[in-house]
Design a protein around this motif. Sequence first.
Motif, PDB file in Angstrom:
ATOM      1  N   GLY A 218      -7.454   1.809   0.658  1.00 12.01           N
ATOM      2  CA  GLY A 218      -7.819   2.421  -0.614  1.00 12.01           C
ATOM      3  C   GLY A 218      -7.768   3.934  -0.567  1.00 12.01           C
ATOM      4  O   GLY A 218      -7.310   4.585  -1.523  1.00 12.01           O
ATOM      5  N   ALA A 219      -8.232   4.523   0.548  1.00 19.51           N
ATOM      6  CA  ALA A 219      -8.185   5.982   0.689  1.00 19.51           C
ATOM      7  C   ALA A 219      -6.747   6.482   0.710  1.00 19.51           C
ATOM      8  O   ALA A 219      -6.418   7.498   0.088  1.00 19.51           O
ATOM      9  N   THR A 220      -5.864   5.783   1.406  1.00 20.88           N
ATOM     10  CA  THR A 220      -4.461   6.192   1.446  1.00 20.88           C
ATOM     11  C   THR A 220      -3.830   6.118   0.063  1.00 20.88           C
ATOM     12  O   THR A 220      -3.090   7.029  -0.350  1.00 20.88           O
ATOM     13  N   ALA A 221      -4.083   5.051  -0.668  1.00 24.17           N
ATOM     14  CA  ALA A 221      -3.505   4.909  -1.999  1.00 24.17           C
ATOM     15  C   ALA A 221      -4.030   5.988  -2.948  1.00 24.17           C
ATOM     16  O   ALA A 221      -3.263   6.563  -3.741  1.00 24.17           O
TER      17      ALA A 221
ATOM     18  N   ALA B 227      -1.575   8.855  -4.463  1.00 24.07           N
ATOM     19  CA  ALA B 227      -1.389   9.010  -5.906  1.00 24.07           C
ATOM     20  C   ALA B 227      -1.692  10.440  -6.343  1.00 24.07           C
ATOM     21  O   ALA B 227      -0.991  11.003  -7.202  1.00 24.07           O
ATOM     22  N   MET B 228      -2.714  11.041  -5.760  1.00 23.46           N
ATOM     23  CA  MET B 228      -3.023  12.433  -6.087  1.00 23.46           C
ATOM     24  C   MET B 228      -1.918  13.370  -5.622  1.00 23.46           C
ATOM     25  O   MET B 228      -1.603  14.354  -6.303  1.00 23.46           O
ATOM     26  N   ARG B 229      -1.319  13.072  -4.484  1.00 22.57           N
ATOM     27  CA  ARG B 229      -0.251  13.930  -3.974  1.00 22.57           C
ATOM     28  C   ARG B 229       0.982  13.876  -4.865  1.00 22.57           C
ATOM     29  O   ARG B 229       1.548  14.923  -5.207  1.00 22.57           O
TER      30      ARG B 229
ATOM     31  N   TYR C 155      -4.559  10.991   6.613  1.00 23.01           N
ATOM     32  CA  TYR C 155      -3.332  11.745   6.912  1.00 23.01           C
ATOM     33  C   TYR C 155      -2.146  11.189   6.129  1.00 23.01           C
ATOM     34  O   TYR C 155      -1.412  11.943   5.483  1.00 23.01           O
ATOM     35  N   TYR C 156      -1.953   9.892   6.175  1.00 24.36           N
ATOM     36  CA  TYR C 156      -0.801   9.305   5.496  1.00 24.36           C
ATOM     37  C   TYR C 156      -0.919   9.447   3.976  1.00 24.36           C
ATOM     38  O   TYR C 156       0.091   9.641   3.288  1.00 24.36           O
ATOM     39  N   GLY C 157      -2.125   9.351   3.439  1.00 20.20           N
ATOM     40  CA  GLY C 157      -2.271   9.547   2.005  1.00 20.20           C
ATOM     41  C   GLY C 157      -2.083  10.987   1.592  1.00 20.20           C
ATOM     42  O   GLY C 157      -1.444  11.288   0.579  1.00 20.20           O
ATOM     43  N   PHE C 158      -2.616  11.916   2.382  1.00 14.57           N
ATOM     44  CA  PHE C 158      -2.531  13.333   2.063  1.00 14.57           C
ATOM     45  C   PHE C 158      -1.095  13.835   2.116  1.00 14.57           C
ATOM     46  O   PHE C 158      -0.738  14.777   1.403  1.00 14.57           O
TER      47      PHE C 158
ATOM     48  N   VAL D 295       4.169   6.084  -1.950  1.00 18.86           N
ATOM     49  CA  VAL D 295       2.752   5.798  -1.725  1.00 18.86           C
ATOM     50  C   VAL D 295       2.579   4.421  -1.090  1.00 18.86           C
ATOM     51  O   VAL D 295       1.782   4.236  -0.158  1.00 18.86           O
ATOM     52  N   GLY D 296       3.313   3.422  -1.589  1.00 23.61           N
ATOM     53  CA  GLY D 296       3.244   2.092  -0.987  1.00 23.61           C
ATOM     54  C   GLY D 296       3.684   2.101   0.466  1.00 23.61           C
ATOM     55  O   GLY D 296       3.077   1.439   1.312  1.00 23.61           O
ATOM     56  N   GLU D 297       4.732   2.863   0.759  1.00 27.25           N
ATOM     57  CA  GLU D 297       5.185   2.968   2.146  1.00 27.25           C
ATOM     58  C   GLU D 297       4.140   3.650   3.016  1.00 27.25           C
ATOM     59  O   GLU D 297       3.915   3.244   4.163  1.00 27.25           O
ATOM     60  N   ALA D 298       3.473   4.673   2.472  1.00 25.55           N
ATOM     61  CA  ALA D 298       2.432   5.364   3.231  1.00 25.55           C
ATOM     62  C   ALA D 298       1.264   4.429   3.537  1.00 25.55           C
ATOM     63  O   ALA D 298       0.713   4.447   4.646  1.00 25.55           O
ATOM     64  N   VAL D 299       0.881   3.583   2.564  1.00 22.46           N
ATOM     65  CA  VAL D 299      -0.200   2.625   2.799  1.00 22.46           C
ATOM     66  C   VAL D 299       0.194   1.647   3.903  1.00 22.46           C
ATOM     67  O   VAL D 299      -0.605   1.341   4.798  1.00 22.46           O
ATOM     68  N   GLY D 300       1.426   1.144   3.844  1.00 20.38           N
ATOM     69  CA  GLY D 300       1.876   0.213   4.881  1.00 20.38           C
ATOM     70  C   GLY D 300       1.889   0.845   6.256  1.00 20.38           C
ATOM     71  O   GLY D 300       1.441   0.239   7.241  1.00 20.38           O
ATOM     72  N   ARG D 301       2.391   2.073   6.350  1.00 17.43           N
ATOM     73  CA  ARG D 301       2.419   2.758   7.648  1.00 17.43           C
ATOM     74  C   ARG D 301       1.002   3.025   8.164  1.00 17.43           C
ATOM     75  O   ARG D 301       0.724   2.877   9.359  1.00 17.43           O
ATOM     76  N   ALA D 302       0.117   3.414   7.259  1.00 21.43           N
ATOM     77  CA  ALA D 302      -1.253   3.710   7.676  1.00 21.43           C
ATOM     78  C   ALA D 302      -1.968   2.462   8.175  1.00 21.43           C
ATOM     79  O   ALA D 302      -2.656   2.497   9.206  1.00 21.43           O
TER      80      ALA D 302
END
Length: 283
Positions: free
Chosen positions: A131-134, A138-140, A234-237, A246-253
Amino acid sequence: MSAGRIGQPSRLRPRLHRWGAALDRVGLQAVFYGNTLRSVKDAVIHYRIEILRLIAEMGLGVGALAVIGGTVVIVAFLTLSVGALVAVIGYNQFSQVGVEALTGFASAYFNVRLLAPLIAGVALAATIGAGATAQLGAMRINEEIDALEVMGIRAVAFLASSRLLAGIIVVVPLYCVAILSSFLAARVGTTTGYGQSTGVYDHYFTTFLNPGDVLRSFVLAVTMAVVIMLIHTYYGFNAGGGPAGVGEAVGRAVRTSLVAATLMTMFVSLALYGQSGDFNFAG
């Protein structure tokens, strides 16, 4: 021969470039982690209301997740399942050698030292961390983080350090729910499902339950929370590439944090219990 010597550096250059890029990513992550930890003080001083809001959001959830009770119910359900598996596997394995009374030992030993911390880490990564990554991703991509920095708000402290602190605070009651749920499921499964006497189960459970192990498992859970929240923030930021990014960042995180949680549980368990095992025969 000369053609081979000329072609060899050209084949090595892309590999060196990939290694250099990987080292750059590791360095960027280390810098971000250092900035996040260093900004914890600023978050406590300037953004206390945001930290309280994140604690409520992480513990009870928002939207559809709040209907079922949020992360607390998810963690309880996962650890209940694991505790029931301890009862099923432990009783059947011990009964093959005629010592099924030691099922209480299996619950007191394996739940505390290995299963409860690991399952709590998995639940933390899959719920609060994702949830934090997503949210940050999204903010980024909506340039909200850039807007915060333009307004003079410390973006790392406001977004990353606050989530790190909230995750650490939330994980303590969550882990209490996790470890109690695993104990309850193992006890009910053994005494109700297999008909073992509650007195026999409780005797061996209390005999082998070491309070020091419970305290160490709490320390392990908090340490995993720190690592998991650092990875996910880190991945969300640093997400990019639109919604797909964003979806890719969540998966990697999630992938990185699950690997980190598993490795931490393994190495800490080896460091603490790898030599003697530290059985508690008192009682």
